[in-house]
Scaffold this active site. Sequence first.
Site, short mmCIF file in Angstrom:
data_model
loop_
_atom_site.label_atom_id
_atom_site.label_comp_id
_atom_site.label_asym_id
_atom_site.label_seq_id
_atom_site.Cartn_x
_atom_site.Cartn_y
_atom_site.Cartn_z
N ASN A 131 0.80 -1.24 0.00
CA ASN A 131 0.00 0.00 0.00
C ASN A 131 0.83 1.28 0.00
O ASN A 131 0.46 2.27 -0.61
CB ASN A 131 -1.01 -0.01 1.15
CG ASN A 131 -0.39 -0.20 2.51
OD1 ASN A 131 0.70 -0.75 2.63
ND2 ASN A 131 -1.07 0.23 3.54
N ALA A 156 5.82 -7.25 -1.20
CA ALA A 156 4.60 -7.85 -1.73
C ALA A 156 4.80 -8.25 -3.18
O ALA A 156 5.49 -7.57 -3.94
CB ALA A 156 3.45 -6.86 -1.60
N GLU A 228 3.47 -4.61 12.69
CA GLU A 228 2.51 -3.52 12.48
C GLU A 228 1.40 -4.11 11.62
O GLU A 228 1.58 -4.33 10.42
CB GLU A 228 3.18 -2.32 11.81
CG GLU A 228 2.35 -1.05 11.87
CD GLU A 228 1.45 -0.87 10.66
OE1 GLU A 228 0.24 -1.23 10.77
OE2 GLU A 228 1.94 -0.40 9.63
N CYS A 262 -3.38 1.37 6.83
CA CYS A 262 -3.66 0.85 8.16
C CYS A 262 -4.21 1.94 9.07
O CYS A 262 -5.01 1.66 9.97
CB CYS A 262 -2.41 0.24 8.78
SG CYS A 262 -1.79 -1.21 7.92
#
Length: 466
Positions: A131, A156, A228, A262
């Site tokens: 992200n 990722a 996290e 997040c």
Amino acid sequence: MFRSVNPATGAEIATYPELTPAELDAKLARAAAAFRHWRTTPLEERTALLARIADRFEVERERLARMASLEMGKTLATALAEVDKCAAGFRVYAEHGPAMLAPKRQSLTGGGTAELHWLPIGPVLAIMPWNFPYWQAVRFLAPAIMAGNVGLLKHASIVQGVAGLLEEMVTAAGAPDGLFQNLAIKSSAVAGVIADDRIAAVTLTGSEAAGASVAEAAGRALKKVVLELGGSDPFIVMPSADLDAAVAQAVKARIQNSGQSCICAKRMIVHADVYDAFMARFSDGMRAVKAGDPFDPAIDMGPLSSFEQRDTVLEQLEEAKSLGATLLFGGEPTADGAYLSAGILTDVPLDSPLMHEEIFGPIAMVFRAADIDEAIRIANDIPFGLGSSVWTRDEGEQRRFVRDIEAGMTAINQMLASSPEAPFGGIKRSGHGRELGPYGMHEFMNLKTVMYAADAPLGARTNALD
């Protein structure tokens, strides 16, 4: 093989080969060798490298930003801002890192002196999400380099282009061989890397499931881990708030990065006295959000990161509606890519599964609270505890929120955001440990206590990193 796909069009961008076991082993060997050298490198050389990496990010900002927009759909404007933030992060550690590592001295009750020294521990494996593909990696990497550690990145699968550029920037800045390497490996290979004796610690930003898996592997290997994980951050609005400012920031906080952060504000908890006024303005703001081509400067948000991510949000909305929630508007696929229109959910049952999940998309949940006690109860009635934002000009209410909201971070009268100087992280199922600031660097260092007798000469007391 990893496949990079443009979520705005569905077109393939590139493919990237997966490391073979032999190639992976060679990278781990280079990391171990780099640490043996880098751990004793003078602080001024470390800070000079960080400054040069920042220079590379500034010189290459357009190319870096374009890759992020192509691979995961963020707008070019926000991608440029992310690259700039990375450059700033490297410069913060270059400027303030030596002070963060300065030894502390204290007298002992039995006589003599203790000095506390921060020393590096070795190669750190970072498992990072898509992200914020640059910033997530930099907020582990900049302090790791300053500390004298080395970094290995398992990024990722959908942002392998970004991962390659990250390694390129560090190498082009003159980093020693093996100081930072991208590991193009699948999730199934992570546990084996964590167990490898050449890895000293691991940090992960990702889902609860990924966090549990990594923590289990790190626990078996008795290695330090920082997690996290997810968040369903409350955004609380009280009667004394500046309503115009609160609404404007609520829209921005919910749709930033197409709602894929997040610390996006995901649950708007509004005092009954201002609920109707807030909802009228907030609805107007969310309806006005424009989704479209990430390279169009007139749009507010791009597509979600993938068609799979869009479909996950759609499934969450359908489940919420089946349990009694009301989708006022939005949540509609648009255009040909992985787009989803901004929307608002109300009447979400407090015992519904959605209260225990994270909506990673531009859909806000809005709740009415009768008073500050109910606002806090709703805010805390989730398994997460990452961030929070509260809007009130009443100092007593501010103190109450700081004390009672169960979260690692609280922003007062502003949208929550990360900063290189401030510790970042959560509690409960949002993880443990901290990134950024001095505490983020110290997470992966050995706090060594050095004892000196009362009559020890002053010359014996020194900074071990000098």
